[in-house]
Scaffold this motif. Sequence first.
Motif, short mmCIF file in Angstrom:
data_model
loop_
_atom_site.label_atom_id
_atom_site.label_comp_id
_atom_site.label_asym_id
_atom_site.label_seq_id
_atom_site.Cartn_x
_atom_site.Cartn_y
_atom_site.Cartn_z
N LEU A 1 -26.06 -72.18 67.30
CA LEU A 1 -25.66 -72.63 68.63
C LEU A 1 -26.35 -71.87 69.75
O LEU A 1 -26.82 -70.76 69.57
CB LEU A 1 -24.14 -72.55 68.79
CG LEU A 1 -23.45 -71.19 68.67
CD1 LEU A 1 -23.53 -70.37 69.94
CD2 LEU A 1 -22.00 -71.40 68.29
N GLU B 1 -26.38 -68.69 77.80
CA GLU B 1 -26.03 -68.49 76.40
C GLU B 1 -24.68 -67.79 76.29
O GLU B 1 -24.33 -66.95 77.10
CB GLU B 1 -27.07 -67.61 75.70
CG GLU B 1 -28.37 -68.33 75.43
CD GLU B 1 -29.30 -67.49 74.58
OE1 GLU B 1 -28.86 -67.01 73.51
OE2 GLU B 1 -30.46 -67.33 74.98
N SER B 2 -23.96 -68.16 75.26
CA SER B 2 -22.74 -67.43 74.87
C SER B 2 -22.62 -67.59 73.37
O SER B 2 -23.12 -68.56 72.80
CB SER B 2 -21.51 -67.96 75.61
OG SER B 2 -21.35 -69.35 75.35
N HIS B 3 -21.99 -66.65 72.72
CA HIS B 3 -21.98 -66.65 71.27
C HIS B 3 -20.58 -66.57 70.69
O HIS B 3 -19.65 -66.08 71.33
CB HIS B 3 -22.84 -65.49 70.75
CG HIS B 3 -24.26 -65.61 71.21
ND1 HIS B 3 -25.17 -66.43 70.58
CD2 HIS B 3 -24.91 -65.05 72.26
CE1 HIS B 3 -26.32 -66.36 71.21
NE2 HIS B 3 -26.20 -65.54 72.24
N TYR B 4 -20.45 -67.03 69.49
CA TYR B 4 -19.21 -66.97 68.74
C TYR B 4 -19.12 -65.57 68.13
O TYR B 4 -20.08 -65.07 67.54
CB TYR B 4 -19.23 -68.03 67.64
CG TYR B 4 -18.08 -67.95 66.67
CD1 TYR B 4 -16.81 -68.37 67.03
CD2 TYR B 4 -18.29 -67.49 65.38
CE1 TYR B 4 -15.75 -68.31 66.12
CE2 TYR B 4 -17.24 -67.43 64.46
CZ TYR B 4 -15.98 -67.84 64.84
OH TYR B 4 -14.95 -67.80 63.96
N TYR C 1 -21.26 -71.28 73.21
CA TYR C 1 -19.99 -71.45 72.50
C TYR C 1 -18.88 -71.60 73.53
O TYR C 1 -18.68 -70.71 74.37
CB TYR C 1 -19.73 -70.25 71.60
CG TYR C 1 -18.41 -70.29 70.87
CD1 TYR C 1 -18.25 -71.09 69.76
CD2 TYR C 1 -17.34 -69.51 71.31
CE1 TYR C 1 -17.04 -71.13 69.08
CE2 TYR C 1 -16.13 -69.54 70.64
CZ TYR C 1 -15.98 -70.35 69.53
OH TYR C 1 -14.79 -70.39 68.86
N LEU D 1 -15.48 -70.39 61.81
CA LEU D 1 -16.66 -71.21 61.99
C LEU D 1 -17.68 -70.95 60.88
O LEU D 1 -17.88 -69.80 60.48
CB LEU D 1 -17.28 -70.90 63.36
CG LEU D 1 -18.22 -71.92 63.97
CD1 LEU D 1 -17.55 -73.27 64.15
CD2 LEU D 1 -18.72 -71.42 65.32
N HIS E 1 -15.36 -75.59 70.23
CA HIS E 1 -14.51 -75.21 69.09
C HIS E 1 -13.13 -74.87 69.63
O HIS E 1 -12.88 -73.73 70.00
CB HIS E 1 -15.17 -74.02 68.38
CG HIS E 1 -14.47 -73.53 67.18
ND1 HIS E 1 -14.44 -72.18 66.87
CD2 HIS E 1 -13.78 -74.15 66.20
CE1 HIS E 1 -13.78 -72.01 65.74
NE2 HIS E 1 -13.35 -73.19 65.33
N ALA F 1 -22.45 -71.11 63.74
CA ALA F 1 -22.36 -69.93 64.60
C ALA F 1 -23.75 -69.40 64.95
O ALA F 1 -23.99 -68.97 66.08
CB ALA F 1 -21.53 -68.85 63.92
N GLN G 1 -14.66 -72.97 74.14
CA GLN G 1 -13.40 -73.17 73.43
C GLN G 1 -12.48 -74.20 74.09
O GLN G 1 -11.42 -74.49 73.55
CB GLN G 1 -12.68 -71.85 73.28
CG GLN G 1 -13.42 -70.91 72.34
CD GLN G 1 -12.69 -69.60 72.17
OE1 GLN G 1 -12.73 -68.75 73.05
NE2 GLN G 1 -12.01 -69.46 71.04
N VAL H 1 -21.64 -75.71 71.31
CA VAL H 1 -20.54 -75.97 70.38
C VAL H 1 -19.22 -75.85 71.11
O VAL H 1 -18.96 -74.88 71.81
CB VAL H 1 -20.60 -74.98 69.19
CG1 VAL H 1 -19.29 -74.96 68.42
CG2 VAL H 1 -21.75 -75.35 68.27
#
Length: 146
Positions: free
Chosen positions: A118, A138-141, A121, A110, A104, A115, A123, A102
């Motif tokens: 995904l 992996e990375s997260h919101y 994440y 979100l 964003h 969220a 930006q 994603v």
Amino acid sequence: MTNVYLAGPFFDDEQISRIERAEKSLAANPQVNRVFSPRLSEIAGLTMGTPEWATQTFQMDVHQIDEADVVVALVDFVDDQVDSGTAFEIGYAFHSDKPIIVLHEKDTILNLMLAEGLHAYLQKAESLAAYDFTNLPESHYHGKVF
């Protein structure tokens, strides 16, 4: 080498600028083999808005998601809302077990479905040029959701 499906709205100048930045960044990533961007893939000879155009466009886009290794989704649309077509593409990709990255860029809240669904994440569109599509980190919101 990774095949990418690029999902996102392209209905106004701001959205087109955002998706162009993503296309450019993905083209600069040496791990990306091919990018399918619906914005650049109109079917010649069909009139936009007709039933034939709608059916063939839908079938083409779903087929391209099936062929992709990963879906990059631009979720900025209007305020906190995601474009309905992009939301469908994300849901279809999730159900098809495709990793969803994603993008964003706006400072908006979100939707929890995005969220939670995904894989990574980001930006900034420019981050796509350096993203490791081989290992898919992996990375997260971590912001508010609705």
